[in-house]
Design an enzyme around this catalytic site. Sequence first.
Site, PDB file in Angstrom:
ATOM      1  N   GLY A   1       0.778  -1.222   0.000  1.00  0.00           N
ATOM      2  CA  GLY A   1       0.000   0.000   0.000  1.00  0.00           C
ATOM      3  C   GLY A   1       0.810   1.272   0.000  1.00  0.00           C
ATOM      4  N   SER A   2       0.353   2.206   0.763  1.00  0.00           N
ATOM      5  CA  SER A   2       0.726   3.611   0.674  1.00  0.00           C
ATOM      6  C   SER A   2       2.208   3.890   0.901  1.00  0.00           C
ATOM      7  CB  SER A   2      -0.084   4.400   1.697  1.00  0.00           C
ATOM      8  OG  SER A   2       0.312   5.742   1.706  1.00  0.00           O
ATOM      9  N   SER A   3       2.682   4.879   0.156  1.00  0.00           N
ATOM     10  CA  SER A   3       4.054   5.358   0.365  1.00  0.00           C
ATOM     11  C   SER A   3       4.184   6.079   1.695  1.00  0.00           C
ATOM     12  CB  SER A   3       4.463   6.281  -0.783  1.00  0.00           C
ATOM     13  OG  SER A   3       3.592   7.391  -0.852  1.00  0.00           O
TER      14      SER A   3
END
Length: 141
Positions: free
Chosen positions: A63-65
């Site tokens: 998922g997210s950075s």
Amino acid sequence: MDRIVIGKPVIAGSAEGVALVSKQALSLWGGLNAQTGEIIDRRHDRSGAIVTGKVFVFPQGKGSSTASAILLESIKAGKAPAAIINCKLDPILALGSIIADELYHRTVPIIVVSQQDFDLINEGDHVVIEPHGTISIKAHM
């Protein structure tokens, strides 16, 4: 039974602690409370567990950075895992540990191991990580 495995240090360092093992990937963004060390993703198999001071063993990040910022904040708050062991390189997690080293002179070692070696680490095992990637595992009794 004691076991030794050799991993690839993504972020080198020494650490030791009790293994907290998950078979699921985890995004730290929305998955970890950086102020408490609790896994807060309620769909995750380790939901409610505390990573603080543990060797957190999970297949990979997802998922997210922004996960790097969550790891960074957990390190700043003193709530981060002692180390992370994954099967797959996650540059986003590595970035959080690198920045923590630059800003706070604290880091979380991150080691990548094969799936076969990953499967040798069990919940509650005592794990010692050396900077060059050697992982000593003492079975939980």
